[in-house]
Scaffold this motif. Structure first.
Motif, PDB file in Angstrom:
ATOM      1  N   LYS A 371       0.325  -0.989  -0.078  1.00  0.00           N
ATOM      2  CA  LYS A 371       0.023  -0.033  -0.268  1.00  0.00           C
ATOM      3  C   LYS A 371       0.649   1.306   0.301  1.00  0.00           C
ATOM      4  CE  LYS A 371      -4.098  -2.356   2.477  1.00  0.00           C
ATOM      5  NZ  LYS A 371      -5.384  -2.038   3.265  1.00  0.00           N
ATOM      6  N   VAL A 374       2.027   1.238  -3.624  1.00  0.00           N
ATOM      7  CA  VAL A 374       1.380   2.075  -4.273  1.00  0.00           C
ATOM      8  C   VAL A 374       0.717   3.673  -3.736  1.00  0.00           C
ATOM      9  CG1 VAL A 374      -1.225   2.549  -4.903  1.00  0.00           C
ATOM     10  CG2 VAL A 374      -0.034   0.539  -4.816  1.00  0.00           C
ATOM     11  N   GLU A 375       1.337   4.486  -2.979  1.00  0.00           N
ATOM     12  CA  GLU A 375       0.785   6.058  -2.538  1.00  0.00           C
ATOM     13  C   GLU A 375       2.020   7.210  -3.195  1.00  0.00           C
ATOM     14  OE1 GLU A 375       0.872   8.505   1.660  1.00  0.00           O
ATOM     15  OE2 GLU A 375       0.364   6.316   1.812  1.00  0.00           O
ATOM     16  N   MET A 378       2.183   6.791  -6.682  1.00  0.00           N
ATOM     17  CA  MET A 378       0.971   7.312  -7.556  1.00  0.00           C
ATOM     18  C   MET A 378       1.696   8.825  -6.656  1.00  0.00           C
ATOM     19  SD  MET A 378      -2.531   6.073  -5.331  1.00  0.00           S
ATOM     20  CE  MET A 378      -3.267   7.478  -6.476  1.00  0.00           C
ATOM     21  N   GLU A 383      -1.557   6.366 -10.906  1.00  0.00           N
ATOM     22  CA  GLU A 383      -2.394   6.106 -10.559  1.00  0.00           C
ATOM     23  C   GLU A 383      -2.419   5.262 -11.607  1.00  0.00           C
ATOM     24  OE1 GLU A 383      -7.096   7.181 -10.485  1.00  0.00           O
ATOM     25  OE2 GLU A 383      -5.895   8.146  -9.845  1.00  0.00           O
ATOM     26  N   ASN A 385      -4.296   1.406 -12.847  1.00  0.00           N
ATOM     27  CA  ASN A 385      -5.451   0.559 -14.011  1.00  0.00           C
ATOM     28  C   ASN A 385      -6.064  -0.331 -13.817  1.00  0.00           C
ATOM     29  OD1 ASN A 385      -6.980   0.339 -15.937  1.00  0.00           O
ATOM     30  ND2 ASN A 385      -6.125   1.629 -17.698  1.00  0.00           N
ATOM     31  N   VAL A 386      -7.265  -0.246 -12.740  1.00  0.00           N
ATOM     32  CA  VAL A 386      -7.443  -1.225 -11.794  1.00  0.00           C
ATOM     33  C   VAL A 386      -7.708  -2.230 -12.949  1.00  0.00           C
ATOM     34  CG1 VAL A 386      -9.438  -2.286 -11.083  1.00  0.00           C
ATOM     35  CG2 VAL A 386      -7.993  -0.089 -10.188  1.00  0.00           C
ATOM     36  N   VAL A 408      -4.434  -1.741  -3.897  1.00  0.00           N
ATOM     37  CA  VAL A 408      -4.828  -0.794  -4.627  1.00  0.00           C
ATOM     38  C   VAL A 408      -5.887  -0.017  -4.638  1.00  0.00           C
ATOM     39  CG1 VAL A 408      -5.110  -0.360  -7.244  1.00  0.00           C
ATOM     40  CG2 VAL A 408      -3.437  -1.898  -6.385  1.00  0.00           C
ATOM     41  N   LEU A 409      -7.052  -0.267  -4.348  1.00  0.00           N
ATOM     42  CA  LEU A 409      -8.359  -0.142  -4.085  1.00  0.00           C
ATOM     43  C   LEU A 409      -7.991   0.604  -2.988  1.00  0.00           C
ATOM     44  CD1 LEU A 409     -10.789  -2.816  -5.190  1.00  0.00           C
ATOM     45  CD2 LEU A 409      -9.923  -0.694  -6.685  1.00  0.00           C
ATOM     46  N   LYS A 411      -5.746   2.213  -1.901  1.00  0.00           N
ATOM     47  CA  LYS A 411      -5.261   4.212  -1.959  1.00  0.00           C
ATOM     48  C   LYS A 411      -6.498   4.961  -2.977  1.00  0.00           C
ATOM     49  CE  LYS A 411      -2.218   3.953   0.484  1.00  0.00           C
ATOM     50  NZ  LYS A 411      -2.420   4.482   2.432  1.00  0.00           N
ATOM     51  N   LEU A 412      -6.768   4.145  -4.159  1.00  0.00           N
ATOM     52  CA  LEU A 412      -7.571   4.966  -4.829  1.00  0.00           C
ATOM     53  C   LEU A 412      -8.784   5.759  -4.490  1.00  0.00           C
ATOM     54  CD1 LEU A 412      -7.453   2.399  -7.817  1.00  0.00           C
ATOM     55  CD2 LEU A 412      -6.436   4.610  -7.251  1.00  0.00           C
ATOM     56  N   LYS A 413      -9.240   4.386  -3.378  1.00  0.00           N
ATOM     57  CA  LYS A 413     -10.528   5.835  -2.619  1.00  0.00           C
ATOM     58  C   LYS A 413     -10.224   6.808  -1.828  1.00  0.00           C
ATOM     59  CE  LYS A 413     -12.567   0.881  -2.408  1.00  0.00           C
ATOM     60  NZ  LYS A 413     -13.326  -0.025  -1.163  1.00  0.00           N
TER      61      LYS A 413
END
Length: 414
Positions: A371, A374-375, A378, A383, A385-386, A408-409, A411-413
């Protein structure tokens, strides 16, 4: 009529006996066991002729067909007996095929001492062999240059491969001034290689020579014997490099890295030498295919140490290879972030492989590291691409897919 035929047969017999004496003279000093077995198996002219035909076929396969025909042209229309120069050249070829270059050169000197003039084929075989093996003997490059100039003095035209072989030998063994001197000599004698040989242009010469010298430098840039062997194989064998170049070019284009692809192509076109990044990447790939991840990482470090910049394809190959071994996931993460810091954008397969490397550990701490990765990714402007990631993850265990997407999600959320 019958009397003429008898005389003709008698003449042919005498010539065949003469040729066998030439063969004995050419092979008399042979000390190599393998070569002696070959030469001893040739008991008469019929055996020698068969062996000569096999050599001719080998030459023809090596695109020497025209010069080979010149070499093996019979003494006359009435007697289809091999000329003396063909016998000496066949023996030279046999020595070279057995890896006995000094022996081949000795046979050539016997030939000259006995008043037999070399043909274009004889010269080309010697020049290409001496130049290609110049690293094993400092005198070979000098001989290769000498015979190249002799060809020109005798009105013979060396083929492009001979020019290229001599050029590369000079590049590896001598300073750039010697290359310029050689170019001036052959230009004065009227030699111009084909237009597809840009080394002839002095403007590109120094860059090309530096690239060639780099091939030798990198072999000494690591103490790992296996890695040294791989570098040596890639540096001296043309086909793997020729295969790797279009593969890298196509991969760069496919990922939208047009600038890198064109730079790769431009450097190859300008110098007629495949860029060093191709060689290093090929070695990294070989290490990974052999399951030696540590070796691949060493190859990458050697690449950096010798001043060669990796491109996006190099990073893609290395990162995906590192993630295949759970012990090197952290190294894969560092390489991906390094890639991004250099302004290169990893494709979905590459960053997914790193995230998957954390997910496969089935560990809360590893998941948190994923996580954080990913942060950071980003934060550098990429970002995930799921949808593209799901394509990459097809066929993976459901648990792995679930953990990757969860990382991934989260961090995207946010």
């Amino acid at each position: 009529m019958a009397e003429t035929e008898v005389k003709s047969n008698s003449c042919a017999d005498d010539l065949e006996k003469h040729v066998m004496k030439v063969f004995e003279e050419a092979t008399k000093d042979c000390e190599d066991k393998v070569l002696k077995e070959i030469f001893d198996s040739i008991g008469d002219y019929g055996d020698l002729n068969k062996y000569a035909i096999s050599v001719f076929n080998s030459m023809a396969n090596d695109k020497f067909i025209e010069v080979a025909r010149e070499l093996f042209k019979p003494r006359s229309e009435s007697t289809a007996v091999l000329p003396d120069v063909a016998i000496y050249t066949v023996v030279i070829w046999a020595c070279i095929s057995a890896g006995k270059i000094m022996a081949a050169h000795k046979v050539y000197h016997h030939m000259i001492a006995n008043g037999v003039a070399p043909t274009s084929c004889t010269y080309i075989i010697l020049i290409n062999t001496l130049a290609t093996n110049s690293s094993s003997d400092v005198n070979f490059v000098g001989y290769a240059k000498k015979y190249f100039l002799e060809m020109l003095d005798k009105g013979m035209t060396p083929i492009s491969s001979s020019y290229m072989a001599v050029f590369k030998a000079i590049a590896r063994q001598e300073p750039v001034e010697k290359a310029r001197e050689f170019l001036e000599q052959i230009q004065t004698k009227g030699f111009s290689p084909k237009l597809d040989v840009p080394h002839f242009d002095v403007a590109y010469m120094e860059e090309a020579m530096n690239a060639l010298k780099m091939s030798d430098l990198l072999i000494n840039a690591t103490t790992d014997n296996k890695l040294q062997k791989l570098y040596r194989e890639w540096s001296t064998t043309r086909k793997p490099l020729r295969d790797e170049f279009p593969k890298m070019y196509k991969a760069l284009k496919a990922d939208g890295n047009d600038d890198q692809a064109m730079e790769l192509y431009r450097r190859a076109w300008d110098t007629n030498i495949i860029p060093e990044v191709v060689l290093h990447t090929g070695v990294i790939e070989d290490c990974l295919k052999a399951g030696n991840t540590e070796c691949a990482l060493k190859a990458y470090r050697t690449m950096l140490a010798t001043g060669v910049a990796p491109n996006s394809y190099t990073y893609t190959v290395l990162i995906k290879g590192l993630t295949a071994d759970p012990h090197f996931v952290e190294d894969a993460k560092k390489c991906l972030l390094e890639m991004m810091d250099k302004g290169m954008r990893p494709n979905a397969a590459t960053y997914t492989a790193v995230i998957e490397g954390f997910a496969r550990q089935e560990d809360k701490e590893a998941e948190e590291e994923g996580k954080q990765f990913v942060e950071v990714m980003m934060g550098k402007g990429l970002e995930p691409n799921v949808k593209a990631m799901m394509e990459v993850l097809k066929g993976r265990p459901k648990g792995v897919i679930r953990r990757v997407i969860s990382i991934v999600l989260s961090k995207l959320k946010g």
